[in-house]
Motif scaffolding. Structure first.
Motif, PDB file in Angstrom:
ATOM      1  N   VAL A 176       0.865  -1.188   0.000  1.00 52.48           N
ATOM      2  CA  VAL A 176       0.000   0.000   0.000  1.00 52.48           C
ATOM      3  C   VAL A 176       0.897   1.232   0.000  1.00 52.48           C
ATOM      4  CG1 VAL A 176      -1.878   1.202   1.141  1.00 52.48           C
ATOM      5  CG2 VAL A 176      -1.723  -1.292   1.308  1.00 52.48           C
ATOM      6  N   GLU A 177       0.849   1.987  -1.083  1.00 54.21           N
ATOM      7  CA  GLU A 177       1.717   3.156  -1.228  1.00 54.21           C
ATOM      8  C   GLU A 177       0.924   4.454  -1.118  1.00 54.21           C
ATOM      9  OE1 GLU A 177       4.962   3.828  -4.482  1.00 54.21           O
ATOM     10  OE2 GLU A 177       3.172   4.950  -5.118  1.00 54.21           O
ATOM     11  N   PHE A 178       1.524   5.433  -0.421  1.00 57.65           N
ATOM     12  CA  PHE A 178       0.989   6.787  -0.362  1.00 57.65           C
ATOM     13  C   PHE A 178       2.076   7.725  -0.881  1.00 57.65           C
ATOM     14  CE2 PHE A 178      -0.914   4.368   3.136  1.00 57.65           C
ATOM     15  CZ  PHE A 178      -2.266   4.566   2.903  1.00 57.65           C
ATOM     16  N   SER A 179       1.694   8.708  -1.680  1.00 61.27           N
ATOM     17  CA  SER A 179       2.677   9.642  -2.205  1.00 61.27           C
ATOM     18  C   SER A 179       2.112  11.052  -2.187  1.00 61.27           C
ATOM     19  CB  SER A 179       3.091   9.264  -3.634  1.00 61.27           C
ATOM     20  OG  SER A 179       1.985   9.348  -4.515  1.00 61.27           O
ATOM     21  N   GLY A 180       3.005  12.028  -2.150  1.00 62.14           N
ATOM     22  CA  GLY A 180       2.575  13.419  -2.127  1.00 62.14           C
ATOM     23  C   GLY A 180       3.731  14.352  -1.828  1.00 62.14           C
ATOM     24  N   THR A 181       3.406  15.575  -1.448  1.00 62.72           N
ATOM     25  CA  THR A 181       4.425  16.601  -1.221  1.00 62.72           C
ATOM     26  C   THR A 181       4.801  16.750   0.243  1.00 62.72           C
ATOM     27  OG1 THR A 181       2.692  18.295  -1.081  1.00 62.72           O
ATOM     28  CG2 THR A 181       3.686  17.914  -3.246  1.00 62.72           C
ATOM     29  N   ASN A 182       3.965  16.269   1.142  1.00 57.77           N
ATOM     30  CA  ASN A 182       4.202  16.444   2.578  1.00 57.77           C
ATOM     31  C   ASN A 182       4.502  15.087   3.212  1.00 57.77           C
ATOM     32  OD1 ASN A 182       3.797  16.711   5.459  1.00 57.77           O
ATOM     33  ND2 ASN A 182       2.868  18.710   5.032  1.00 57.77           N
ATOM     34  N   ARG A 183       5.744  14.870   3.589  1.00 56.52           N
ATOM     35  CA  ARG A 183       6.144  13.575   4.130  1.00 56.52           C
ATOM     36  C   ARG A 183       5.443  13.277   5.451  1.00 56.52           C
ATOM     37  NH1 ARG A 183       9.932   9.631   3.784  1.00 56.52           N
ATOM     38  NH2 ARG A 183      10.822   8.815   5.717  1.00 56.52           N
TER      39      ARG A 183
END
Length: 1013
Positions: A360-367
Motif C-alpha cells: 500500500v503506497e501513499f505519495s505526495g508533497t508532505n512527508r
C-alpha cells in the motif's frame, strides 16, 4: 512502384512448418522479391532468415506464429517505406516494440516492423504544458529517466517499464500499478501521429482541433455516426470499471461516460487507436500528458493470514487514498525466496509466514502527512482484526527494492520448473472491489475442479488480479484452458466486470470481444476496422475476426512439440521434473518428459518476458546493450535454442550455425542466472553448445592453448623474457597474434610468478585454538598476479588464521577447470573438478572453509561442479567455498575475526564487481570489508560486464565488442575517478581497466593488506 506479386493473404509456415490451419504441406509464398526490395530501399535491417523469423515468432504469450520477415527501420523514412512496400506486396504488417505482449498481440503472419532499436527519440518537450512527443520505440524507464531532472514523469508505470516501449503501451492501453491515481494509457495520451495502410500520414488528436474536411475529420465523423447509432448498447455493454481494455474505445464520443478519457470530456480520436493493438494504423509519434514527480513516497506492507482477507479488506484500504495497492500472494513469496536476488528483499516485508501481502503506497508533497496515512493504515488493520500486521517502509531505497520484486511478479511465477506453467488467458479480469474476495474464491474453486491451482498477483486497488492457472498445454491443457475460460467469463458477467482488464485482447482474449460487447457492437468494431484498414493489412486477426484462443496449431508448445534426442554433457535433471499444481510437489529428477535430460526444459524457462532487454541497470545483457539486436539477447538466444532443440531450425542440434551465431557474443557473465526472474542460465547452456561444436569439429589451436593454460603456465614462466621481446617488435607481435586469432591491441599475457612454489614451506601445524583455512590459489593469481595471493595470505594470518595451501595428488596446483569449459572440453574440466574435489573434501569434512580469490574460479566450484554428477560431495564443497571477502564477512559476523586496519592515503575507492560476483550476490561483501578501513568511502560502479570475460576480449573478432561493453559504464567511471583507488577482484576486469583506462585496479586483498596495522 513495382508491385510484389503474391496472394492477397499469404500462406506462411510457422517455425514447425505448419500453415495457419496446421498443414505441413502449405506452400511458402515467394518472399524473395519482397526482401530484395526492402533491402534495396531501406537503410535499416531487413531479416528474412529462418532464425531471425523464429526469434520474432513469439512474444510473452503462449503463441508462436512465424512472420514473413522482419524490418528494423532506422528512421521515419524507413518506416514509411516499409509500410508502402508491404502494402504494394499485399503483405500484412505488424508493428512491434519490446515484444512483451502476453496475449499474442505481436505475433502474426505479417512483416514485423520493430521500432525498438532506432525509433526511440524524444521529438518535442514542453515542461510548462507538461507534454512530450516521442517515437514509438522509446522505453518507458528511459523516458522517465530523461524527464526526472525536470521534475516530471509519465505515470503509467507498468511492471515491464524497463523494456516495454511507449508504442506498445499505447497499442495495449497499458495501465500500471498506480492507475487508481493516474489512470490508464488512454487517459494520458493526447495525440498520435500514424501511418494508415494506404500510406497517409495522419495526425489524430482532439476532434474539435481537427481540420474540417481533413481525412482525420472524415474518420472522426464516421466513427461518431457509428457511436451514435450504438449509443444505447455502448452504455449497456461497456463495463463500468476503469480497467477494461477490450475492443475499440468506441465510447470516446459519449460524454456521459462515468470514466471520461479526458478531464474536460473532449473527444479525442487518438483514443480510438489506444488499445487497438496496431490493427488500425502504425504509430509514428505519440504526444503524452506528463505528471509531476511525487516528492515523497511511503509504503506499508500489510501481511494477511489468508488470501481471502487480503481480497476482502482491499475495499476498506482504498478509501485511504493510496496511489497503489498491489498484491503478492504466497506462491510468489515462496518463489521470490528461492531467487538469490529477491530473497533478502522480500524477507524485510514479512511478518511470519503470510498467505498474502498487500503493498500500500501513499505519495505526495508532505512527508509528515504521508507518515500519518501509514499510521491510519495500521489503525485500520487493527480495527479490522489484524493488529501488528503492517511493516512500515518509509525509506525510498527499501521501497524501490520491494517494488522491483513486485514488478518481476509475473516472471517469478513463470520460474516454476516442469511442463506445467502458469498460463495467461484469464489473468486480466476486473471486477468491482466489493466483489473481489468472492470472485477470487469462486474462481479458485473453478481451478480446483479442473485439478489445478492459480497464481495471483497485481492490482488489487482496481479489482484487477493477474491470475494464471497452472496448465500443461502439451498434454490436455488446451481443453482445460477453454473450460476454465468459459466458467471465468460467466463469473465476470455475474459481477458486471471486464473480461480484459489490462493486457489487451490479442489471440487469447480476442474471441471474447463479441461475448463481452455483443454482436452488434462487435460488428461496429469490424466496421471501424474497415474504415481505417479496408485491405485488412494492419495486424489482421486482432480485435476482430480473431482465431480461437485454444487453437493448438498456434501454441508455442503444441501437443506435437518434441525435442530432438541428445545426450547433454552436464546434469540437467533438476529441470526435468513434473509438478502437481494443487500440492506444489515436484517429482524426483529424471521423471519428466524432456528427452534431452532436462536441457530443453532449462531453455524453455524463458517465457519471452523481455526482462533481459533492459540496459540502464543491473547486469544483463551486455551483448544486447551494445548491439540492441534480438539475436544477441538472452531471450533471443533462448528462442534460437528452443527452435533448434525441437528441430524447427534443422536437425544439427546444438552444433548448428544458428546456435553458434546466437551465442557468439555471449560472455557467460551469468547475469541472466541472477537477473532473469525465471532463472535462465545461458552461461551454462553455452557450455553445452560449445561442447557439441567441439565434439563435431574438434578444438581450434587458439582455444586449445587457452584451455591448457593451467598446465602450460610453468613452461610459459620461462618464456616470459621472450614474450617481452616479442611485444617490443610490433611487426612480430602482430604476426603471431594474427596467426593465433588474437587481437593485436592486446598485450600477450605474462606468466612471471609461481606463488605456491614460494610458500611450500608454510604448512606448519596449527597452534592450539587457531582456526584453519584453505586458500585456493587459482592459475591466474598463482602464475600472473602472485601479489594478490600474498596479500590474502598476510591478511588471513593477521586475522589469526592458519593458512593451508593444497595441491592435487599429482603435486600440480589445483584447478577449477574453467578454461576447459570455455573451450568446450567438458570431460577435461570434469577431471580437474574431480581432482580438486578429492583433494579438498577432507578439509571440508573437518569444517574448514575453502577461500578463493578469483570469482570465476572459486564460483565455478559453487556452480558448475554441481553439474558434473558428483552429487553429495560436490554439494558439500560448494557450501564450503567462499570468496576471500565473503569469508571475512562471515567470520566477522560470527565474532571470530579480529582485524586491525589503518586508514589509507586515499579517501575514496571505486569498486567494479566481477560478473560472477554479481550473479552470486557477492559484491556486497567486498563493499563491507572495504568499509572497515577508516575514512574510506566506497562507491560501486553500476556496470555490467567489463567485456574482457576471460579470453573473449583477447579474441580478434571480439575485440571491438569487448571495448564497447567496457565503455558502456566501466571505463568512463574509471577515467573520472581521479585519485581514488580502483578495486576489481576479477583478473579479466583488471586487465580490461589497465588496457582501456590505463589505470591499475587492485584486488580487495591488496587493499586490505595495505591497510594492515
Amino acid at each position: 512502384m513495382t508491385a510484389f506479386t503474391s496472394p492477397a493473404k499469404p500462406v506462411l509456415r510457422d517455425a514447425a512448418g505448419r500453415d495457419a490451419g496446421g498443414s505441413r504441406n502449405a506452400k511458402v509464398p515467394p518472399v524473395t522479391e519482397l526482401a530484395a526490395r526492402l533491402r534495396k530501399e531501406l537503410e535499416g535491417d531487413v531479416l528474412f532468415d529462418n532464425a531471425s523469423r523464429g526469434r520474432y515468432s513469439t512474444d510473452a504469450s503462449i503463441y508462436q506464429i512465424t512472420p514473413v520477415g522482419v524490418v528494423i527501420p532506422r528512421h521515419q523514412r524507413d518506416l514509411e517505406l516499409a509500410v508502402d512496400i508491404a502494402r504494394d506486396a499485399g503483405v500484412p504488417m505488424l508493428a512491434r516494440g519490446g515484444g512483451t505482449s502476453q496475449c499474442g498481440q505481436t505475433v502474426g503472419e505479417a512483416l514485423i516492423i520493430d521500432a525498438s532499436r532506432w525509433l526511440n527519440q524524444v521529438v518535442e518537450f514542453d515542461p510548462e504544458a507538461r507534454t512530450v512527443v516521442v517515437e514509438p520505440g522509446v522505453v518507458l524507464d528511459h523516458l522517465n529517466a530523461w524527464l526526472k531532472p525536470h521534475g516530471l514523469w509519465y505515470p503509467v508505470d507498468v511492471s515491464t517499464a524497463a523494456q516495454c516501449t511507449l508504442g506498445g503501451m499505447a497499442g495495449n492501453n497499458s495501465c500500471g500499478s498506480r492507475s487508481i491515481h493516474y489512470g490508464n494509457m488512454v487517459h494520458n495520451v493526447l495525440g498520435i501521429d500514424a501511418l494508415l495502410a494506404d500510406g497517409y500520414q495522419a495526425s489524430f488528436s482532439f476532434v474539435d482541433e481537427l481540420a474540417p474536411g481533413s481525412r482525420e475529420m472524415q474518420l472522426a465523423e464516421a466513427v461518431r455516426r457509428i457511436a451514435g447509432r450504438e449509443q444505447q448498447r455502448i452504455r449497456e455493454h461497456f463495463p463500468k470499471v476503469m480497467r477494461r481494455v477490450a475492443g475499440y474505445n468506441l465510447d470516446i464520443f459519449d460524454c456521459q461516460n462515468p470514466l471520461p478519457y479526458d478531464l474536460d470530456g473532449r473527444a479525442n480520436l487518438a483514443h480510438l487507436l489506444v488499445g487497438s493493438e496496431g490493427s488500425l494504423a502504425v504509430t509514428r509519434r505519440l504526444k503524452l500528458k506528463l505528471s509531476p514527480l511525487p516528492e515523497h513516497k511511503v509504503l506499508g506492507v500489510v501481511n494477511f493470514p489468508t488470501f481471502y482477507q487480503a481480497m476482502d479488506m482491499t475495499q476498506h484500504i482504498v478509501p485511504l487514498a493510496p496511489t497503489a495497492v498491489e498484491l503478492v500472494d504466497h506462491t510468489m513469496i515462496e518463489l521470490a525466496m528461492e531467487n538469490p536476488a529477491f530473497r533478502p528483499v522480500i524477507e524485510t516485508a514479512l511478518i511470519g509466514s503470510p498467505a498474502a501481502v498487500l503493498l500500500v503506497e501513499f505519495s505526495g508533497t508532505n512527508r509528515d502527512q504521508l507518515l500519518e496515512q501509514l499510521e491510519r493504515l495500521s489503525e485500520l488493520m487493527a480495527d479490522l482484526g489484524l493488529p501488528g500486521s503492517v511493516v512500515d517502509m518509509p525509506d525510498a531505497k527499501a521501497q524501490k527494492a520491494l517494488w522491483d520484486v513486485r514488478k518481476a511478479g509475473l516472471n517469478i511465477m513463470m520460474s516454476m520448473k516442469g511442463d506445467g506453467k502458469p498460463v495467461s488467458f484469464i489473468e486480466d479480469c476486473a471486477v468491482p472491489l466489493e466483489h473481489l474476495a468472492e470472485y477470487t474464491e469462486r474462481l479458485t474453486d473453478v481451478f480446483h475442479r479442473h485439478g489445478t491451482e492459480g497464481t495471483w498477483y497485481a492490482h488489487a486497488s482496481v479489482g484487477t488480479l493477474h491470475v494464471r492457472p497452472i496448465l500443461d498445454l502439451r498434454h490436455g491443457g488446451a481443453a482445460k484452458m477453454r473450460a476454465i475460460a468459459e466458467e471465468a467469463a460467466a463469473l465476470v458477467r455475474d459481477y458486471k466486470g471486464a473480461y480484459s482488464g489490462e493486457h489487451g485482447d490479442g489471440i487469447c482474449r480476442g474471441e471474447w470481444v463479441a461475448w463481452q460487447f455483443g454482436d452488434a457492437i462487435n460488428d461496429a468494431f469490424r466496421e471501424i476496422k474497415g474504415l481505417f484498414d479496408p485491405g485488412n493489412l494492419m495486424n489482421p486477426g486482432k480485435i476482430v475476426d480473431t482465431p480461437k484462443m485454444d487453437d493448438e496449431h498456434l501454441f508455442r508448445f503444441p501437443p506435437t512439440y518434441q525435442t530432438i534426442p541428445l545426450t547433454p554433457v552436464l546434469d540437467w535433471s533438476p529441470w526435468n521434473v513434473t509438478r502437481d499444481p494443487l500440492t506444489g510437489e515436484q517429482s524426483a529428477p529424471g521423471t519428466g518428459r524432456d528427452v534431452t535430460g532436462g536441457l530443453a526444459s532449462a531453455v524453455e524457462m524463458c517465457n519471452n518476458n523481455g526482462h533481459c532487454r533492459k540496459f540502464d541497470a543491473g547486469t544483463m545483457c551486455p551483448s544486447y546493450r551494445i548491439t540492441r539486436d534480438e539475436q544477441h539477447l538472452t531471450r533471443g538466444r533462448a528462442n534460437t535454442l528452443r527452435l533448434v532443440l525441437s528441430g524447427q531450425l534443422g536437425r544439427e542440434g546444438l552444433a548448428s550455425d544458428e546456435v553458434k551465431e546466437a551465442l557468439d557474443l555471449c560472455v557467460s557473465c551469468k547475469g541472466c542466472k541472477r537477473d532473469c526472474p525465471t532463472g535462465v542460465d545461458m552461461a551454462r547452456i553455452k557450455i553445452e553448445a560449445r561442447a557439441a561444436r567441439v565434439a563435431r569439429d574438434g578444438v581450434a589451436l587458439r582455444e586449445r592453448l587457452i584451455a591448457e593454460l593451467p598446465r602450460l603456465a610453468p613452461t610459459l614462466k620461462h618464456l616470459a623474457p621472450v614474450t617481452k621481446v616479442i611485444e617490443r617488435l610490433p611487426w612480430l607481435a602482430g604476426t603471431i597474434k594474427r596467426g593465433l586469432g588474437l587481437a593485436e591491441q592486446r598485450a600477450l599475457p605474462l606468466v612471471t610468478d609461481n606463488y605456491l612454489q614460494r610458500v611450500r614451506s608454510c604448512a606448519a601445524s596449527a597452534e592450539a585454538g587457531q582456526r584453519e583455512v584453505v586458500l585456493f590459489v587459482d592459475t591466474f593469481n598463482n602464475y600472473m598476479e602472485g601479489s594478490n595471493a600474498e596479500a590474502a595470505h598476510r591478511v588471513l594470518e593477521a586475522a589469526g588464521y592458519r593458512v593451508v595451501f593444497s595441491k592435487g595428488p599429482d603435486k600440480r596446483p589445483l584447478c577449477c577447470g574453467r578454461t576447459y569449459l570455455a573451450a568446450g572440453q567438458v570431460e577435461r574440466a570434469r577431471a580437474e573438478a574431480k581432482r580438486t574435489l578429492e583433494t579438498l573434501i577432507p578439509y571440508v569434512e573437518r569444517g574448514v572453509a575453502i577461500v578463493g580469490l578469483e570469482p570465476s574460479c572459486l564460483l565455478t566450484m559453487r556452480d558448475e561442479f554441481l553439474g558434473y554428477g558428483m552429487e553429495e560431495a560436490a554439494q558439500k564443497l560448494a557450501e564450503a567455498c567462499l570468496l576471500f571477502e565473503e569469508f571475512l564477512v562471515r567470520e566477522q559476523e560470527a565474532g571470530h575475526l579480529t582485524l586491525a586496519l589503518n586508514s589509507l592515503p586515499q579517501s575514496r575507492v571505486l569498486l567494479h564487481g566481477h560478473c560472477h560476483q554479481k550473479a552470486f550476490d557477492a559484491v556486497r561483501p567486498v563493499e563491507k570489508v572495504l568499509s572497515w578501513i577508516p575514512g574510506l568511502e566506497v562507491e560501486t560502479i553500476n556496470s555490467s560486464c567489463c567485456g574482457m570475460a576471460g579470453s573473449f576480449g583477447y579474441e580478434r573478432e571480439h575485440y571491438d565488442a569487448s571495448i564497447k561493453m567496457a565503455e558502456a559504464a566501466l571505463l568512463p567511471a574509471v577515467r573520472e575517478a581521479g585519485d581514488a583507488l580502483i578495486v576489481a577482484d576479477g583478473t579479466s576486469c583488471r586487465h580490461q581497466i589497465r588496457d582501456g583506462a590505463e589505470r591499475e585496479a587492485l584486488h580487495v586483498a591488496r587493499v586490505l593488506a595495505q591497510a594492515l596495522a
